[in-house]
Design a protein around this motif. Structure first.
Motif, PDB file in Angstrom:
ATOM      1  N   TYR A 109      -3.599 -14.869  -2.396  1.00  0.00           N
ATOM      2  CA  TYR A 109      -2.628 -14.007  -1.719  1.00  0.00           C
ATOM      3  C   TYR A 109      -3.409 -12.876  -1.065  1.00  0.00           C
ATOM      4  CZ  TYR A 109       1.726 -11.456  -0.889  1.00  0.00           C
ATOM      5  OH  TYR A 109       2.796 -10.824  -0.289  1.00  0.00           O
ATOM      6  N   HIS A 110      -3.482 -12.904   0.252  1.00  0.00           N
ATOM      7  CA  HIS A 110      -4.375 -12.055   1.040  1.00  0.00           C
ATOM      8  C   HIS A 110      -3.653 -10.829   1.597  1.00  0.00           C
ATOM      9  CE1 HIS A 110      -7.253 -11.914   4.796  1.00  0.00           C
ATOM     10  NE2 HIS A 110      -7.196 -10.761   4.152  1.00  0.00           N
ATOM     11  N   ILE A 111      -3.941  -9.668   1.028  1.00  0.00           N
ATOM     12  CA  ILE A 111      -3.414  -8.401   1.543  1.00  0.00           C
ATOM     13  C   ILE A 111      -4.374  -7.890   2.616  1.00  0.00           C
ATOM     14  CG2 ILE A 111      -2.834  -6.006   0.981  1.00  0.00           C
ATOM     15  CD1 ILE A 111      -2.129  -6.919  -1.823  1.00  0.00           C
ATOM     16  N   PRO A 112      -3.908  -7.571   3.818  1.00  0.00           N
ATOM     17  CA  PRO A 112      -4.796  -7.122   4.891  1.00  0.00           C
ATOM     18  C   PRO A 112      -5.620  -5.890   4.499  1.00  0.00           C
ATOM     19  CG  PRO A 112      -2.621  -7.627   5.765  1.00  0.00           C
ATOM     20  CD  PRO A 112      -2.496  -7.682   4.267  1.00  0.00           C
ATOM     21  N   HIS A 228      -6.300   2.670   9.708  1.00  0.00           N
ATOM     22  CA  HIS A 228      -6.233   3.465  10.941  1.00  0.00           C
ATOM     23  C   HIS A 228      -7.064   2.840  12.063  1.00  0.00           C
ATOM     24  CE1 HIS A 228      -4.444   6.510   8.355  1.00  0.00           C
ATOM     25  NE2 HIS A 228      -4.189   7.240   9.422  1.00  0.00           N
ATOM     26  N   LYS A 229      -7.931   1.899  11.699  1.00  0.00           N
ATOM     27  CA  LYS A 229      -8.778   1.267  12.715  1.00  0.00           C
ATOM     28  C   LYS A 229      -7.967   0.454  13.717  1.00  0.00           C
ATOM     29  CE  LYS A 229      -9.567  -2.661   9.630  1.00  0.00           C
ATOM     30  NZ  LYS A 229     -10.503  -3.288   8.683  1.00  0.00           N
ATOM     31  N   VAL A 230      -6.717   0.107  13.372  1.00  0.00           N
ATOM     32  CA  VAL A 230      -5.918  -0.709  14.283  1.00  0.00           C
ATOM     33  C   VAL A 230      -4.811   0.105  14.957  1.00  0.00           C
ATOM     34  CG1 VAL A 230      -6.388  -2.825  13.008  1.00  0.00           C
ATOM     35  CG2 VAL A 230      -4.365  -1.473  12.425  1.00  0.00           C
ATOM     36  N   ILE A 231      -4.882   1.408  14.866  1.00  0.00           N
ATOM     37  CA  ILE A 231      -3.828   2.253  15.453  1.00  0.00           C
ATOM     38  C   ILE A 231      -3.645   1.970  16.941  1.00  0.00           C
ATOM     39  CG2 ILE A 231      -3.354   4.616  16.218  1.00  0.00           C
ATOM     40  CD1 ILE A 231      -3.952   5.626  13.523  1.00  0.00           C
ATOM     41  N   LYS A 232      -4.721   1.930  17.675  1.00  0.00           N
ATOM     42  CA  LYS A 232      -4.619   1.745  19.120  1.00  0.00           C
ATOM     43  C   LYS A 232      -4.034   0.372  19.461  1.00  0.00           C
ATOM     44  CE  LYS A 232      -8.326   4.917  20.458  1.00  0.00           C
ATOM     45  NZ  LYS A 232      -9.632   5.059  21.153  1.00  0.00           N
ATOM     46  N   ARG A 233      -4.469  -0.643  18.758  1.00  0.00           N
ATOM     47  CA  ARG A 233      -3.951  -1.985  19.033  1.00  0.00           C
ATOM     48  C   ARG A 233      -2.481  -2.116  18.632  1.00  0.00           C
ATOM     49  NH1 ARG A 233      -8.301  -5.787  16.258  1.00  0.00           N
ATOM     50  NH2 ARG A 233      -8.631  -3.924  14.998  1.00  0.00           N
ATOM     51  N   LYS A 234      -2.049  -1.266  17.713  1.00  0.00           N
ATOM     52  CA  LYS A 234      -0.638  -1.248  17.317  1.00  0.00           C
ATOM     53  C   LYS A 234       0.176  -0.281  18.185  1.00  0.00           C
ATOM     54  CE  LYS A 234      -0.396  -3.769  13.396  1.00  0.00           C
ATOM     55  NZ  LYS A 234       0.652  -4.730  13.041  1.00  0.00           N
ATOM     56  N   GLU A 239      -0.249  10.736  14.110  1.00  0.00           N
ATOM     57  CA  GLU A 239       0.915  11.493  13.636  1.00  0.00           C
ATOM     58  C   GLU A 239       2.029  10.551  13.169  1.00  0.00           C
ATOM     59  OE1 GLU A 239      -0.618  12.211  16.545  1.00  0.00           O
ATOM     60  OE2 GLU A 239      -1.648  14.027  15.808  1.00  0.00           O
ATOM     61  N   GLU A 240       2.193   9.436  13.853  1.00  0.00           N
ATOM     62  CA  GLU A 240       3.272   8.504  13.541  1.00  0.00           C
ATOM     63  C   GLU A 240       2.874   7.441  12.516  1.00  0.00           C
ATOM     64  OE1 GLU A 240       4.235   6.751  17.242  1.00  0.00           O
ATOM     65  OE2 GLU A 240       5.200   8.543  18.083  1.00  0.00           O
ATOM     66  N   TRP A 241       1.580   7.233  12.325  1.00  0.00           N
ATOM     67  CA  TRP A 241       1.066   6.073  11.610  1.00  0.00           C
ATOM     68  C   TRP A 241       1.631   5.930  10.197  1.00  0.00           C
ATOM     69  CZ3 TRP A 241      -0.582   1.676  12.906  1.00  0.00           C
ATOM     70  CH2 TRP A 241      -1.397   0.884  12.107  1.00  0.00           C
ATOM     71  N   ALA A 242       1.708   7.019   9.456  1.00  0.00           N
ATOM     72  CA  ALA A 242       2.163   6.943   8.065  1.00  0.00           C
ATOM     73  C   ALA A 242       3.524   7.601   7.857  1.00  0.00           C
ATOM     74  CB  ALA A 242       1.126   7.583   7.145  1.00  0.00           C
ATOM     75  N   ALA A 249      12.768   3.104   2.517  1.00  0.00           N
ATOM     76  CA  ALA A 249      13.179   1.770   2.976  1.00  0.00           C
ATOM     77  C   ALA A 249      12.814   1.506   4.439  1.00  0.00           C
ATOM     78  CB  ALA A 249      14.680   1.585   2.793  1.00  0.00           C
ATOM     79  N   GLU A 250      12.076   2.408   5.062  1.00  0.00           N
ATOM     80  CA  GLU A 250      11.725   2.211   6.475  1.00  0.00           C
ATOM     81  C   GLU A 250      10.520   1.301   6.608  1.00  0.00           C
ATOM     82  OE1 GLU A 250      10.295   4.857  10.379  1.00  0.00           O
ATOM     83  OE2 GLU A 250      11.278   5.834   8.680  1.00  0.00           O
ATOM     84  N   ARG A 251      10.538   0.427   7.581  1.00  0.00           N
ATOM     85  CA  ARG A 251       9.447  -0.516   7.806  1.00  0.00           C
ATOM     86  C   ARG A 251       8.464   0.072   8.807  1.00  0.00           C
ATOM     87  NH1 ARG A 251       8.658  -5.305  11.137  1.00  0.00           N
ATOM     88  NH2 ARG A 251       7.348  -6.808  10.052  1.00  0.00           N
ATOM     89  N   GLY A 252       7.182   0.029   8.471  1.00  0.00           N
ATOM     90  CA  GLY A 252       6.153   0.583   9.344  1.00  0.00           C
ATOM     91  C   GLY A 252       5.347  -0.504  10.018  1.00  0.00           C
ATOM     92  N   LEU A 253       4.301  -0.094  10.717  1.00  0.00           N
ATOM     93  CA  LEU A 253       3.420  -1.027  11.407  1.00  0.00           C
ATOM     94  C   LEU A 253       2.343  -1.583  10.488  1.00  0.00           C
ATOM     95  CD1 LEU A 253       3.021   0.888  14.793  1.00  0.00           C
ATOM     96  CD2 LEU A 253       4.382  -1.159  14.356  1.00  0.00           C
ATOM     97  N   TRP A 254       2.281  -1.077   9.268  1.00  0.00           N
ATOM     98  CA  TRP A 254       1.338  -1.582   8.281  1.00  0.00           C
ATOM     99  C   TRP A 254       1.989  -1.476   6.906  1.00  0.00           C
ATOM    100  CZ3 TRP A 254      -0.652   1.981   4.600  1.00  0.00           C
ATOM    101  CH2 TRP A 254      -0.365   3.310   4.852  1.00  0.00           C
ATOM    102  N   ALA A 255       1.356  -2.060   5.907  1.00  0.00           N
ATOM    103  CA  ALA A 255       1.930  -2.059   4.564  1.00  0.00           C
ATOM    104  C   ALA A 255       0.873  -1.663   3.541  1.00  0.00           C
ATOM    105  CB  ALA A 255       2.492  -3.440   4.216  1.00  0.00           C
ATOM    106  N   THR A 256       1.276  -0.902   2.555  1.00  0.00           N
ATOM    107  CA  THR A 256       0.384  -0.518   1.467  1.00  0.00           C
ATOM    108  C   THR A 256       0.156  -1.717   0.539  1.00  0.00           C
ATOM    109  OG1 THR A 256       2.151   0.154  -0.049  1.00  0.00           O
ATOM    110  CG2 THR A 256       1.402   1.801   1.554  1.00  0.00           C
ATOM    111  N   ASN A 257      -0.769  -1.569  -0.413  1.00  0.00           N
ATOM    112  CA  ASN A 257      -0.989  -2.624  -1.409  1.00  0.00           C
ATOM    113  C   ASN A 257       0.317  -3.031  -2.073  1.00  0.00           C
ATOM    114  OD1 ASN A 257      -4.156  -3.018  -2.401  1.00  0.00           O
ATOM    115  ND2 ASN A 257      -3.807  -1.010  -1.477  1.00  0.00           N
TER     116      ASN A 257
END
Length: 364
Positions: A109-112, A228-234, A239-242, A249-257
């Motif tokens: 099970y591969h977590i990015p 944060h290395k993929v912020i630009k590609r996302k 300021e918005e990233w986290a 319950a809000e869905r973001g552009l990335w997910a924690t462990n």
């Protein structure tokens, strides 16, 4: 019953009053007549209550009486079948037999951004025709470049295809055969579909082989900073990233462990569970289903798999490493740490280290 009793007595009083006003002489109520009225009311109310049960009239009232029960935010706890050798109070799964196993399926099970690309590349080496030629299966669909990033149906379709593929992948094992499986973005959502891991393990073990479920985690702060290395590609900014972590319950552009383990990239925390319940649920999933759990330790991961399988050692490559530079202010790091604590990731990682890494064992 009590309400019907009051109504009955009230009606009796009204009738008595009407009779008193109509008749010229007063009505005398003796002790025996009062006792008879009470017994009659009780008997009648019990009779009507039983009739209500027989006809289903009382069902809604009974159901409403459970409104103060504190139900879990997740699906009901799945029963642990006999194929599990660990007890609920034990720290982690134990091997189901003498090692190494002779055949089975190694599931990753591969977590990015946890070093999983290196592990996946290492496993794929064993699928090379020049080496072991193990059958290798994966199906995942990144929402990285698509406009479907927030389309749950897109994620569910990916899970459906992964599930169908895994169902076939775990069947028909030979007595000395090993197979590999890679689970990644939008492959499956363990909070809702833990039963799939149990089903696949049962299928593999019914053939006299073993399912080895594995996962690599990473320190929460280090993991969040590296993404944060993929912020630009996302197409986001720092300021918005986290910011999504402020809302449980809000869905973001990335997910924690923690969130990726429970929800992958589908809806985040759809039941609006508290962080304590998320941590409990994640630890439950790990304990019941995963045989290899490591935190940032690739050597330990590799050695654990080799111990269980008896494969010849192939060194693990380093893949998908970031060679750029990321800069953060002290305030940004502190704020991110605060958000991760509020999400439950720090508690989750402490629990994992205690259970699987011997963290703070010297205090016992």
């Amino acid at each position: 019953i009590f309400i019907f009793f009051l109504v009955y007595c009230g009606c009796g009083s009204v009738l008595a009053t009407m009779a008193h006003s109509t008749a010229a002489k007063p009505i005398k109520r003796t002790r025996n007549s009062t006792a008879g009225l009470l017994l009659s009311a009780l008997f009648t109310s019990l009779l009507f209550f039983r009739l209500g049960l027989m006809t289903g009239c009382s069902s809604s009232w009974l159901n409403d009486s459970t409104h103060d029960v504190n139900y879990s935010s997740f699906l009901p706890t799945l029963s642990t079948s006999s194929l599990y050798t660990n007890k609920p109070n034990e720290k982690k799964r134990k091997p189901a037999g003498p090692l190494p196993y002779k055949c089975g399926v190694v599931f990753f099970y591969h977590i990015p951004s946890t070093g999983g690309a290196s592990i996946n590349m290492w496993l794929k080496k064993y699928s090379s025709p020049k080496l072991y030629n193990f059958a290798y299966f994966q199906h995942w669909k990144s929402d990285f470049h698509s406009g479907q990033a927030r389309d749950v149906s897109h994620a569910l379709e990916s899970e459906k295809n992964f599930t169908l593929g895994m169902d076939k992948h775990v069947e028909g094992l030979e007595a000395d055969e090993w197979r590999l499986a890679h689970c990644h973005i939008n492959s499956m959502y363990l909070n809702e579909t833990e039963y799939l891991l149990q089903k696949w393990r049962s299928t593999v073990e019914s053939q006299g082989c073993h399912m080895i479920n594995t996962i690599m985690l990473r320190d929460p702060l280090s993991h969040a900073l590296s993404l944060h290395k993929v912020i630009k590609r996302k197409r986001s900014n720092i300021e918005e990233w986290a910011a999504f972590l402020k809302n449980p319950a809000e869905r973001g552009l990335w997910a924690t462990n923690l969130d990726f383990l429970l929800y992958n990239k589908a809806r985040r925390n759809p039941h609006n569970a508290k962080k304590e319940e998320k941590v409990r649920r994640a630890m439950e999933i790990l304990q019941r289903n995963f045989d290899v759990v490591t935190v940032g330790d690739h050597d330990k991961f590799m050695n654990s798999v080799l111990e269980m399988t008896g494969w010849n050692r192939i060194e693990m490559p380093h893949a998908n490493t970031f060679k750029g530079e990321l800069n953060f202010t002290k305030k940004q790091v502190e704020n991110l740490q605060k958000l991760l604590r509020g999400n439950g990731d720090l508690d989750f990682m402490d629990a994992v280290r205690v259970r699987y890494n011997g963290y703070l064992d010297y205090l016992e």
